[in-house]
Design an enzyme around this catalytic site. Structure first.
Site, PDB file in Angstrom:
ATOM      1  N   LYS A 136     -25.812  36.325 -30.842  1.00  0.00           N
ATOM      2  CA  LYS A 136     -24.617  35.464 -30.925  1.00  0.00           C
ATOM      3  C   LYS A 136     -24.695  34.610 -32.191  1.00  0.00           C
ATOM      4  O   LYS A 136     -25.786  34.133 -32.561  1.00  0.00           O
ATOM      5  CB  LYS A 136     -24.574  34.578 -29.689  1.00  0.00           C
ATOM      6  CG  LYS A 136     -23.376  33.638 -29.577  1.00  0.00           C
ATOM      7  CD  LYS A 136     -23.489  32.846 -28.269  1.00  0.00           C
ATOM      8  CE  LYS A 136     -22.280  31.928 -28.067  1.00  0.00           C
ATOM      9  NZ  LYS A 136     -22.408  31.116 -26.854  1.00  0.00           N
ATOM     10  N   SER A 163     -18.271  31.127 -24.091  1.00  0.00           N
ATOM     11  CA  SER A 163     -18.098  31.308 -25.513  1.00  0.00           C
ATOM     12  C   SER A 163     -18.726  32.593 -26.057  1.00  0.00           C
ATOM     13  O   SER A 163     -18.390  33.025 -27.163  1.00  0.00           O
ATOM     14  CB  SER A 163     -18.673  30.115 -26.267  1.00  0.00           C
ATOM     15  OG  SER A 163     -20.035  29.955 -25.949  1.00  0.00           O
ATOM     16  N   SER A 178     -21.506  29.930 -20.745  1.00  0.00           N
ATOM     17  CA  SER A 178     -21.128  30.802 -21.855  1.00  0.00           C
ATOM     18  C   SER A 178     -21.856  32.126 -21.946  1.00  0.00           C
ATOM     19  O   SER A 178     -21.505  32.952 -22.781  1.00  0.00           O
ATOM     20  CB  SER A 178     -21.313  30.050 -23.177  1.00  0.00           C
ATOM     21  OG  SER A 178     -20.380  28.990 -23.243  1.00  0.00           O
TER      22      SER A 178
END
Lengths: 498, 107, 470
Positions: free
Chosen positions: A64, A139, A163
């Protein structure tokens, strides 16, 4: 003849076995994923950057884009960090490197990890592989979608209020939010320091456990980490005899949980009983009623401080300014998107003179209550179960204009995050042809237990992580594992066999 | 927020446009007028929702700053390598003679 | 109306650890800019602080020396504000739960012991260094732009805050001298204002004598020596008294004191006080010092300056004792006395010649000093002075200096004395008329005649005898 690598189905464990056995080379494996990225990412937009070459001869991995990678641009999904190339590796990236994992690229994220849909990325949203008109969650939507879409065998995400867990639920794969303090945050672009944790996103629970074992453990660079009390155990076995599963009423019956989600989770819990678990009810009334408010005070407060370093002086973009103040203010206004600005404002207000006691101070006390409530539940139960997300993946754009509606996506993941507890999301069925995630919450450092339970359930549920639209009838690999209990646990037609 | 009572708030927590400007000043965000207006409305709603924490009487409850109960984490006073200067300045928008250049402070 | 000053001090001392407070970059002067930095002290995204253990221990030690309560649970806090030299946008400090609280420092005075309250001593990190380019003075006003060097950023600081117990500028100075000596003797800081390893801000207000109200106070900053601090405080006291007496009201402001002009310049008026939005630092865990650690540090404390002053006061007068102890030279005194030197005489020599001369007391041989002091009447004054000046040099021996006897032969000196008296009849008459101080004048003239080689004591006796003779 070059081996056919079906990246949609290959697990990381299987990939490692192929490499060890010499059946596939590191380069071939990498090429297979880069091909998959070339084919599917134009539509799904999971990757902000792919890396052409990487040292390492192990299993490829996607990270990420809040995870600092030395020499590779790291933007945290924000314009303010466009072009920022770290000169140091985050600890988790370094540990992956040390384990030989090859870096495939950096995945899309809501800006500064703030969001529940990846629509807040400054570089455009990612799309759900099950239905590209829908969000992959956030997210960490990029990582979750990448894994489901076969563009990476596994990935690392970060979880502050859900997330990792929520995108895994919406994309139909496995996501672990570890115990706070078990994985280093050094080099992770900080959102909320007392909540952020890095964790694995994978197709199977065993993969998640394997990746967790690579990254977890105390780091001298992160003072909030501790040694794991016991080594990570890769789960085996299928019995849940003796396990006490608590079903918190409020987390399972909150307003806003879709019927299809509730049903799929209920069935999964029934399956667990069939495997020998004892299921009982428990109650976390204040954790659920006050969890979101508490989180949306503490997290923005910490974030408002963590984001003060983005000033255009030492890195990142810089706006024009005649004075230092003008430069900094304009850089921040131009560089931050709406959600970070909202949270900075909210957090600054919550900490400001005259308001601290009523807002941030009070939220910290509520946090104590939430911790206590969970601790009491764990006196009676080994593991808690509930849906990960109140809904399945929602359409892109549906909630983007309503911050409160977006925040509500995290209703079920937030309470245990506040308590610093680990949570594993595993896919447990479909609703309206979209994946539903089952959330298993454990006590502090209870990852091994979560893996054991998750693995046993995963086998019993037999969920096929390949999105419906990409399945073929003649597909011989995964997806045909018969359910252990009952004839058709998901109530789906054979075409949609889970 | 779903799952919560939206209407019952004992302490109405409105935020005014003035307060929004004040907070933006603390946070060094040069908001446009449009942003100020929009944020005032959004923050007002959000604060209303999060403000329900005030319902609880928590006078005797200690606050939690750290979810993991650690104390005394520190390191020996032994130097480690610093970054090479080129790395330090690698991302600097305006390096000058090994230093970071910024416009000066003006009122 | 008589006014009483109410003064509190905030002192920052730079701890001389090897590494910074929250990262392991080396601390030290003179490095090329930005070469002692890392992601942590540069505040790169994702960087996290790690506490310097030695800095914590030294702060506790200082707290013990200041008779503070050592917190069983101390917490780091973030102080949020934007400035060039503060890359994170916050400074890590301690706020509501500092490491040391509620202590005191005893100032020995002629009237007894004055206890100056120490409200707290806590740990924090220093800011980076900024150079302002383009202006005339190199200060920020009028500069075109600024350049930042992060080498200093992150250096450990201990901040000591006193209660507003100080009642005069002179007392403030004495307090600072004693505090500084204490800090230096603990080995935790060089604490030199001129080098920036000690910084002092003063909070000043005044009130009618006898009342216990606390009126508005101002803050004085940027003073580079204890003398300047005292003068700044005096200037501010005077200014405030004038404001009150002319019917005005003192406003809460911050001033810079310019020692050359004596001017107090207010900082730009701020519309509102800074709101630092303190909250507990989530990246660092609390400090709960084990009892064994605190006791070990307490056992390591040397006999502190205040106690030594009281001890010395029994043998010297208080002022002399204070000068010797705060100058770090009382042990040299004691050793010299043990070597046979007269205690008053050697105290005077040390006080007048060695204190503040930058001499390393450990480099001075007490034995050689004692020999010199014993011979001070016998050798020429200028020889004595030269010897004292060289005392700090390695391998110093008093021998060559002791070999030079001053001329004491009265037969040799008498004619010179006579000549001087004859040449100055006016002064002779004045002396005989009661101006005893002129004795020094005559002795001085004789000394000049003899090129300093005469024995001043003998000369003085001869002159006096002649002047008093009918």
């Amino acid at each position: 003849m070059a081996p056919v690598i079906d990246t949609l189905r290959l697990t990381a464990e299987e990939a490692a076995t192929l490499l060890e056995g010499g059946e596939v080379s590191a380069g071939e494996l990498r090429a297979a994923y880069l091909d998959a990225i070339a084919e599917r990412d134009p539509q799904l937009h999971c990757f902000l950057k792919t890396v052409d070459e990487s040292e390492g001869d192990g299993v490829p991995i996607a990270l990420k884009d809040v995870i600092s990678t030395k020499g590779v641009e790291t933007t945290a999904g924000s314009k303010i960090l466009s072009g920022y190339v770290p000169v140091f590796d985050s600890t988790v990236a370094a540990r992956c490197k040390d384990a030989g994992l090859q870096l495939l690229g950096k995945t899309n994220t809501d800006e500064f990890a703030m969001g529940s849909s990846t629509e807040n990325s400054a570089f455009g949203p990612s799309r759900n592989p099950w239905d590209p008109t829908r969000v992959p969650g956030g997210s960490g939507g990029g990582s979750a979608a990448a894994v489901t879409a076969g563009m990476a065998p596994w990935a690392l995400g970060s979880d502050t209020g859900g997330s990792i867990k929520q995108p895994s639920a919406l994309c139909g794969n496995v996501g672990l939010r570890p115990t706070y303090g078990s994985v280093s945050r050094y080099g992770i672009v900080a959102f909320a320091s007392s909540l952020d944790q890095v964790g694995p996103v994978a197709k199977t629970v065993r993969d998640a456990a394997l990746l967790y074992s690579i990254i977890a453990g105390r780091d001298r660079c992160d003072s909030t980490t501790a040694e794991l009390p016991e080594p990570v155990r890769l789960p085996e076995g299928d019995s849940l005899a003796g396990l006490r599963i608590g079903v918190p009423t409020e987390l399972n019956e909150a307003e806003g949980i879709e019927p299809g989600v509730r049903e799929a989770v209920r069935k999964a819990i029934e399956l667990a009983e069939g495997l020998g678990a004892e299921v009982g009810e428990c109650s976390l009334p204040r954790s659920v009623r006050y969890g979101l408010p508490c989180y949306y005070l503490i997290a923005p407060a910490e974030a408002s401080s963590n984001l003060s370093r983005y000033d255009g002086v030492r890195f990142g973009i810089r706006a024009e300014g005649e004075s230092y103040q003008e430069l900094v203010e304009r850089t921040r206004d131009e560089g931050f998107g709406d959600e970070p600005k909202r949270r900075i404002m909210l957090g600054t207000y919550a900490l400001s003179a005259g308001y601290y006691d009523a807002f941030y101070g009070q939220a910290q006390k509520v946090r104590t209550l939430i911790i206590d409530e969970h601790r009491e539940a764990f006196d009676r139960f080994d593991v808690l179960a509930c849906p990960t997300s109140p809904t399945v993946a929602f359409p892109i754009g549906e909630r983007a204009a309503d911050p409160l509606a977006m925040y509500a996506s995290d209703l079920l993941t937030i309470p245990s995050c506040l308590a610093g507890l680990p949570g594993l999301s595993i896919p447990c069925g479909l609703s309206d042809r979209l994946p539903v995630g089952l959330q298993l919450i454990g006590p502090q450092f209870g990852e091994n237990l979560l893996f054991r339970v998750g693995h046993a359930l995963e086998e019993a549920i037999g969920f096929d992580t390949v999105p419906l639209r990409w399945r073929t009838r003649s597909d011989p690999v995964r997806g045909q594992i018969p359910a252990r209990v009952g004839s058709d646990p998901t109530g789906l037609t054979p075409e949609e066999t889970v | 927020m779903s799952g919560l009572s939206l209407t019952l708030t004992q302490f109405p927590m409105a935020i005014s446009r003035e307060e929004v400007l004040h907070v933006a000043g603390l946070a060094w965000l040069a908001l446009t007028a449009e942003e100020v207006d929009r944020l005032t409305g959004e923050l007002d709603k959000i604060l209303d929702a999060v403000g329900i924490v005030a319902e609880l009487d928590l006078a005797d409850v200690p606050p939690t700053s750290h979810p993991l109960d650690l104390v005394n984490v520190w390191e020996e006073d032994v130097p480690r390598d610093s970054l090479a200067l080129e790395d330090v300045l690698a991302s600097a928008p305006e390096p000058e003679n090994g230093l970071f250049r910024v416009p000066t402070w003006r009122q | 109306m008589t006014w009483e000053p109410v003064i509190g001090l905030e002192v920052h001392a730079h701890l001389k650890t090897r590494t910074k407070m929250f990262c392991r970059c080396a601390v030290g002067f003179g490095a090329e800019p930005n070469t002692q930095t890392c992601p942590v002290c540069l505040a790169f995204p994702g960087a996290l602080p790690v506490v310097n253990r030695t800095a914590v221990e030294w702060t506790i030690k200082l707290g013990l020396a200041l008779d503070c309560k050592i917190a069983e649970h101390a917490v780091f806090s973030r102080k949020n504000y934007f400035y060039f030299d503060n890359p994170k946008g916050y400074q890590i400090s301690q706020y509501d739960l500092p490491s040391c609280m509620n202590g005191k420092m005893i100032l020995p005075t002629a009237e007894g012991n004055r206890a100056i309250g120490i409200v707290r001593a806590h740990i924090e990190e220093d800011a980076a260094k900024t150079v302002h380019v383009g202006g005339r003075t190199g200060r920020i006003r009028g500069a075109d732009y600024s350049l930042v060097d992060f080498n200093r950023g992150g250096t450990p600081l201990v901040e000591i805050v006193t209660a507003p117990d100080i009642r005069s500028a002179e007392e403030a100075k004495r307090f600072l001298q004693l505090l500084r000596q204490t800090i230096v003797e603990l080995g935790i800081s060089d604490a030199e204002m001129e080098k920036g390893t000690l910084r002092v801000d003063a909070n000043v207000s005044v009130r009618p004598e006898g009342s216990d109200e606390l009126r508005t106070r101002t803050e004085l900053k940027n003073m580079n020596s204890f003398n300047f601090v005292a003068r700044g405080i005096d200037a501010e006291i005077a200014r405030q008294i004038e404001v009150w007496e002319s019917g005005g009201e003192v406003r809460q402001e911050t001033y810079d004191f310019d020692a050359t002009t004596g001017a107090l310049t207010p900082h730009r008026a701020k519309e509102e006080a800074d709101d630092y939005r303190y909250f507990p630092e989530p990246d660092l865990v609390p400090v709960e010092p084990p009892v064994e650690l605190v006791e070990r540090l307490r056992a390591e404390l040397p006999e502190l300056p205040a106690a030594r002053i009281r001890r010395l006061e029994a043998e010297l007068d208080l002022d002399r004792a204070i000068v010797l102890v705060t100058g770090g030279l009382d042990r040299l005194w004691a050793d010299s006395v043990a070597e046979g030197a007269d205690k008053i005489a050697v105290a005077n020599v040390i006080a007048n010649n060695l204190v503040g001369a930058g001499i390393d007391p450990d480099a001075v041989s007490a034995k050689e000093l004692a020999r010199l002091v014993k011979a001070r009447d016998r050798i020429p004054r200028f020889v004595f002075d030269e010897a004292i000046a060289k005392l700090g040099e390695p391998g110093f021996s008093a021998d060559p200096y002791l070999a030079q006897e001053a001329v004491s032969d009265e037969a040799e000196l008498e004619p010179i004395v006579a000549r001087i008296l004859e040449a100055n009849p006016g002064q002779v008459a004045a002396y005989r008329g009661g101006k005893d101080g002129l004795l020094g004048f005559f002795v001085g003239q004789v000394m000049k005649e003899t090129g300093g080689k005469a024995n001043a004591r003998v000369v003085s006796e001869l002159v006096r005898a002649r002047l008093n003779a009918p």
